[in-house]
Structure formats: structure tokens, C-alpha cells
Design a protein around this motif. Structure first.
Motif, mmCIF file in Angstrom:
data_model
loop_
_atom_site.group_PDB
_atom_site.id
_atom_site.type_symbol
_atom_site.label_atom_id
_atom_site.label_comp_id
_atom_site.label_asym_id
_atom_site.label_seq_id
_atom_site.Cartn_x
_atom_site.Cartn_y
_atom_site.Cartn_z
ATOM 1 N N UNK A 122 0.807 -1.211 0.000
ATOM 2 C CA UNK A 122 0.000 0.000 0.000
ATOM 3 C C UNK A 122 0.842 1.263 0.000
ATOM 4 N N UNK A 123 2.020 1.230 0.634
ATOM 5 C CA UNK A 123 2.888 2.406 0.625
ATOM 6 C C UNK A 123 3.524 2.605 -0.757
ATOM 7 N N UNK A 124 3.852 1.518 -1.429
ATOM 8 C CA UNK A 124 4.397 1.639 -2.790
ATOM 9 C C UNK A 124 3.345 2.218 -3.731
ATOM 10 N N UNK A 125 2.099 1.799 -3.562
ATOM 11 C CA UNK A 125 1.008 2.355 -4.371
ATOM 12 C C UNK A 125 0.839 3.842 -4.068
ATOM 13 N N UNK A 126 0.962 4.213 -2.786
ATOM 14 C CA UNK A 126 0.850 5.619 -2.402
ATOM 15 C C UNK A 126 1.958 6.448 -3.048
#
Length: 375
Positions: A122-126
Motif C-alpha cells: 500500500x505504501x508503494x502504491x501511495x
């Protein structure tokens, strides 16, 4: 119940400390120095920002990001709004957490990521979302984590988190004493470059020295009677901690203390800032949790019967604005309800130094509560 015999037995404390919490607390100063070096090697000290960001957004899992956002927001004050992006998802697991940018976020804003894990998809997507919107992205995470690749692909800046060789491969607890300063320090260096707060190298060196000083005073080899952290742990052993804070640095320190007691020691606690704490908790202190409401039975079986839970006020104080203080009123309210009170006040120094002392002392206290309660 707290096993008080453990407090003055360093060898027994070491055996009980399977998570290396005491070692992490003792090495907080070293983490600051290592983190400053990592920030310098990453190029933060050479940055030439065009100006201050309109807003700072902070993302990361659980208490890691919450603590960093709270501390940075307190230190930055009104210079720039600091907002933590709360994750959604179906579980607290790294693979299930998702973050979203607010609709107004754009090129004039700064996204900071603080995580002791770095494997959260989810942080990579963010990061990809921030890149499309034009935000500047800076992350502090373990070296070689998957998040580092995403940051590099988005032309952001990734700073390796200061870790110790003895630490396990699994991510540390977000409130563990070793994690906070490793995540926070590079971001302090960054925001000093942007002019949002003052954290030059000499101040950060003083912060590291203050953390070392607290470790000397609160370490496991120091007897309880002269150890403020052990004393506080013993006082809170069978009480409901009610943390009252006063001053700019004390507020985030109190909230972190509550979070650390919950995650590390499994202990509930409440916190509020003075003077509003007096109104918020006055009914609590006059109810069943007040010491005078149910005095301890002299004939109670100390082995078979648990002691009644009573509140104990912990007053964390820093320099109040304008010299005005609600501490006398706080003492009067607590004592009028037969409620015991503990007080911690740091030595003089900069805002970062006093904040470091309060956090380090209460971190040690939370660790001692955890170890002596078998958590």
C-alpha cells in the motif's frame, strides 16, 4: 501484578527482556547519531529547497507514523500543517493496509513515509499516486526494503533506517524505544533544511547526549530509589495511569507514553493536556477509581485477592507558555480526591532536548512495566 524484585536484579531483567527493549532504550542516542549520518549520506544536508511546503503528509503503519506525525506537528507548530494519512484495509497486516492522498494534495505538498517494515504494498502504491500528482516524497525505511525501489522509481529520496545488528529480521514494534529516533531523526534533518523547525547538527548532537544521559540514570544497573524510570514503573504497577501534560514537548511525550504502555506492557492509560485535563478527568477522580472511594482492605489476601484499581496521576511538565502553569491546580485536584501523583520535569535545554528526555524516561518506565509484568 508487577514483580518488584525484578527491578533491582539486572540479570533477571536481561533474561526477561527477550525483545531487547532495554537495549533499544539504552541505544537511543546512538540511533540519533547513526540516523544523522544516514541522512547526510543520502544527501539531505545538501538539499536546496525552493521554499516551504504548503502541507506535510505523513504515512506509515500504526504507532510509527502516528508518533512521528505527532512529534513533527508539535515541533513545526503553526509554520506548516502536518497531517497523518490514516490507513484503511481489512487487517493491520502489512499486505492489507492501504493509503490514499487527500483530493487537495499536489505539487506544493510534501509526503513523508516512516515505516520500520518497508514491505507494505500500500505504501508503494501511495508513492506512485504521489508521483502522478507531483508531490515530493521522502521515506525512512529499512535498507533494501521493497519500498526503496518504489521511491527510486518516483524520483523520491529514501533514507536507510538506523538499525542494530542484533535486531531480528521481523519489524520491531512501532513503539519500541529503538524505532522512534531511527525514523524521526532523518525527517528532523529534512525539515530543518526547509526551515520548518530548528534541528541543526549541534542540536541533534545535544539530543543524542541527553538520551545517553537518561540511559545512564535509568539503566537496569541503577537501583530503584535513584532511578526515575524504575520508580515510576513501581508507582504505576497496580494503578490506572492518568497522564497530565503541560508544555509544548510534554503533550506528544505523554501520548507516546500511553501508546508504549499499551503496546509493550499491555497496560491501559489515559492522557490529556492541562488545563483541560482538570475538567476532563475530574469526574473520573471522584468516582470509583479514586483512592478514597475504596480504601485498601488491611485484611485482604495479598496473594489470592487482587488490589482494587485506582487512578494515579502522572504530571509531565515542560516550560509552559508565558510562565503560566496549571500544575498547582492539578496537584490540588488530585490530592483532594486522595489520588497519588507522580511528576517528571526535564532539565533545561532546547525543545528537542526536553522532548527527548521526557520520551526516553517514560520509554524506560514502559519497558520496566512490560518486563516485570511478564508482557
Amino acid at each position: 501484578m508487577l514483580d518488584e524484585s525484578l527491578l533491582d536484579d539486572p540479570e533477571a531483567l536481561a533474561r526477561a527482556d527477550r525483545r531487547e527493549l532495554l537495549r533499544g532504550a539504552a541505544e537511543a542516542g546512538a540511533r540519533v547519531r547513526t540516523a544523522v549520518r544516514h541522512a547526510t549520506e543520502a544527501g539531505i544536508a545538501e538539499l536546496k529547497p525552493d521554499g516551504r511546503p504548503r502541507a506535510i503528509l505523513i504515512a506509515g503503519p500504526g504507532l510509527a507514523a502516528t508518533g512521528v506525525a505527532d512529534l513533527l506537528g508539535s515541533l513545526a507548530g503553526a509554520a506548516c500543517p502536518v497531517t497523518r494519512l490514516t490507513p484503511g484495509g481489512v487487517a493491520p497486516a502489512a499486505g492489507a493496509l492501504l493509503w490514499d492522498l487527500p483530493g487537495w494534495a499536489g505539487p506544493v505538498d510534501l509526503l513523508l513515509i516512516a515505516t520500520p517494515d518497508g514491505s507494505e504494498p500500500g505504501l508503494s502504491i501511495l508513492v506512485e499516486q504521489a508521483y502522478r500528482r507531483g508531490l515530493t516524497v521522502v521515506a525512512v525505511c529499512p535498507p533494501h526494503a521493497p519500498l526503496t525501489e518504489a521511491i527510486t522509481g518516483a524520483h523520491g529520496l529514501a533514507v536507510p533506517m538506523a538499525t542494530a545488528p542484533y535486531e531480528p529480521q521481523a519489524p520491531a514494534a512501532a513503539s519500541a524505544p529503538g524505532s522512534l529516533w531511527a525514523l524521526l531523526t532523518p525527517l528532523l534533518v529534512l525539515l530543518d533544511r526547509t526551515g520548518l523547525l530548528s534541528a541543526p547538527p549541534d542540536i541533534l548532537q545535544k539530543v543524542a547526549d541527553r538520551l545517553d544521559h537518561v540511559a545512564e540514570r535509568c539503566g537496569p544497573a541503577i537501583a530503584t530509589y535513584s532511578n526515575p524510570a524504575k520508580t515510576l514503573a513501581a508507582e504505576l504497577a497496580e494503578a490506572l495511569p492518568v497522564i497530565w501534560t503541560e508544555g509544548q514537548s510534554a503533550g506528544p511525550a505523554g501520548r507516546r507514553f500511553v501508546a508504549a504502555m499499551a503496546e509493550l506492557a499491555g497496560r491501559p492509560a489515559l492522557t490529556a493536556e492541562l488545563p483541560e485535563a482538570l475538567a476532563a478527568h475530574s469526574v473520573l477522580l471522584s468516582g470509583a477509581l479514586a483512592a478514597g472511594a475504596d480504601p485498601d482492605d488491611f485484611f485482604r489476601d495479598r496473594v489470592e485477592e487482587a488490589q482494587a484499581l485506582h487512578a494515579r496521576v502522572v504530571l509531565l511538565r515542560d516550560r509552559p507558555a508565558g510562565g503560566r502553569t496549571a500544575a498547582p491546580a492539578a496537584r490540588d485536584l488530585a490530592l483532594s480526591h486522595d489520588t497519588a501523583i507522580s511528576e517528571l520535569e526535564p532539565e533545561d535545554g532546547s525543545d528537542l532536548e526536553t522532548l527527548a528526555e521526557l520520551i526516553a524516561t517514560t520509554d524506560f518506565a514502559a519497558v520496566y512495566l512490560a518486563l516485570t509484568a511478564g508482557a
